[in-house]
Write an enzyme that holds these catalytic residues in place. Structure first.
Site, PDB file in Angstrom:
ATOM      1  N   GLN A  29     -51.061   6.176 -79.630  1.00  0.00           N
ATOM      2  CA  GLN A  29     -51.305   7.583 -79.915  1.00  0.00           C
ATOM      3  C   GLN A  29     -52.781   7.950 -79.781  1.00  0.00           C
ATOM      4  OE1 GLN A  29     -49.317  10.199 -80.464  1.00  0.00           O
ATOM      5  NE2 GLN A  29     -47.472   8.969 -80.203  1.00  0.00           N
ATOM      6  N   VAL A  86     -52.762  -1.608 -91.480  1.00  0.00           N
ATOM      7  CA  VAL A  86     -54.196  -1.842 -91.661  1.00  0.00           C
ATOM      8  C   VAL A  86     -54.912  -0.637 -92.257  1.00  0.00           C
ATOM      9  CG1 VAL A  86     -54.173  -3.423 -89.687  1.00  0.00           C
ATOM     10  CG2 VAL A  86     -54.977  -1.089 -89.363  1.00  0.00           C
ATOM     11  N   HIS A 109     -48.820   9.938 -88.428  1.00  0.00           N
ATOM     12  CA  HIS A 109     -47.592   9.486 -89.100  1.00  0.00           C
ATOM     13  C   HIS A 109     -47.862   9.499 -90.589  1.00  0.00           C
ATOM     14  CE1 HIS A 109     -43.969   7.414 -90.117  1.00  0.00           C
ATOM     15  NE2 HIS A 109     -44.496   6.212 -90.266  1.00  0.00           N
ATOM     16  N   ASP A 192     -38.391   9.551 -89.810  1.00  0.00           N
ATOM     17  CA  ASP A 192     -38.894   8.670 -88.758  1.00  0.00           C
ATOM     18  C   ASP A 192     -38.504   7.215 -89.037  1.00  0.00           C
ATOM     19  OD1 ASP A 192     -40.754   8.452 -86.329  1.00  0.00           O
ATOM     20  OD2 ASP A 192     -41.682   7.028 -87.706  1.00  0.00           O
ATOM     21  N   SER A 253     -16.328   8.965 -67.044  1.00  0.00           N
ATOM     22  CA  SER A 253     -14.901   9.020 -66.715  1.00  0.00           C
ATOM     23  C   SER A 253     -14.068   9.381 -67.945  1.00  0.00           C
ATOM     24  CB  SER A 253     -14.436   7.663 -66.181  1.00  0.00           C
ATOM     25  OG  SER A 253     -14.441   6.697 -67.220  1.00  0.00           O
TER      26      SER A 253
END
Length: 334
Positions: A29, A86, A109, A192, A253
């Site tokens: 990121q 970390v 995050h 998340d 299908s």
């Protein structure tokens, strides 16, 4: 009730004008946020170990990597894009001592803020911009004139301007081109983690391995098992991505669609649902976060053992051999 969704027209990059944004970590990121914001006219600096692979990449991309402490000292807005495990140690050692009132701390995050392994001081803004895609996609879509949708959250608004700063950040990385969805740190973090564990990573990985084992133990060739339970997943996922389950079922299908309805509920049944609910409960209570942190404190022994075990699983060995026959996949072997 529909979630609030914002676009470029609803904000401006100007909230970052004249400010220095420090991106801590130049990984998945981090590299995308740093480059996209810089290309949007923002003054960006980067913190990363200069001698690491990511540090060398940052140099190649025109940045001069600093230490975390030096970057925080120079910054008005700090984007923390370091690995979750970390972050607490780095925060205590290098971020917290260098914070000033009125600064902004940003996350990609919500893990550490939501589970309170990091508790920012009350005199800084705390925000989040979480793109719903990996960093290389965030960067690639931006370069192509598009953008990856982002989640935006304001956890703490000390200045009264936190939302404007967060929206400017989201616009700067391209999120405003496709949609910026407003949520909470709690909702982003818990959904998340649940998605990763129950469906996207944990659930899917176990389905692939178990399907492979059931077929090969029944005497079918490994190659055929791999094609059926792993290789063809991308075909199905692409259809779902484009038009949902309905479009996928329209495209396959009648036999496959009939089997979907007939057998799917036998695999994902009430017992599976109960297990998923327990997974969510463990996430919500903080039990998973504690387990994760405890294993990290123990040198990630359990984590590393699981990684080694799955690296040698027969489905991985078979896949490596078959992917070598399909160079158009641009195969990557670990």
């Amino acid at each position: 009730m529909a979630i609030e969704t914002l676009y470029d027209k609803d904000g401006s990059i100007d909230a970052l004008s004249g400010k220095t944004v420090a991106v801590l970590g130049y990984g998945s990121q981090g590299h995308a946020h740093a480059q996209n914001l810089r290309d949007s006219g923002v003054n960006v600096i980067v913190a990363n170990r200069p001698d690491s692979a990511n540090g060398k990449l940052a140099k190649t991309n025109g940045f001069d990597p600093l230490s975390v402490a030096d970057a925080v000292k120079k910054a008005d807005v700090v984007i923390i894009a370091l690995p979750d495990e970390v972050q607490p140690d780095v925060y205590e050692a290098s971020i917290k001592p260098n914070l000033r009132p009125g600064m902004t701390l940003g996350w990609t995050h919500g893990f550490n803020v939501h589970f309170k392994t990091i508790v920012p001081p009350v005199d800084v803004d705390v925000i989040m911009v979480a793109p719903k895609g990996p960093g290389h996609t965030v960067r690639g879509e931006f370069e192509g004139g598009g953008g990856v949708p982002c989640l935006l959250s304001v956890h703490q608004d000390a200045s009264g301007n936190a939302r404007g700063t967060a929206l400017a950040w989201a616009i700067g990385v391209g999120g405003g081109r496709s949609g910026v969805l407003v949520c909470t740190f709690k909702d982003e973090c818990e959904t998340d983690l649940f998605g990763e564990q129950a469906v996207l990573c944990g659930g899917l990985s176990e389905m692939i391995k178990t399907g492979f084992e059931v077929l090969t133990e029944a005497g079918y060739p490994e190659e055929m098992a791999y094609f059926e339970v792993c290789h063809e997943l991308k075909l199905i996922i692409n259809l779902i991505e484009r038009g949902g389950l309905n479009y996928m079922r329209y495209s396959i299908s009648n036999t496959a669609e009939f089997g979907d309805y007939h057998t799917g509920p036998k695999i994902v049944n009430d017992q599976t649902r109960a297990a998923m609910k327990q997974v969510l409960a463990d996430i919500q209570s903080g039990q998973f976060a504690k387990t994760f942190r405890d294993d990290y404190a123990n040198g990630f022994k359990w984590f590393k053992a699981q990684r080694e075990k799955d690296h040698s699983h027969p489905v991985e060995k078979t896949g490596k051999r078959l992917r070598a026959l399909m160079p158009w996949l641009n195969p990557v072997e670990m």
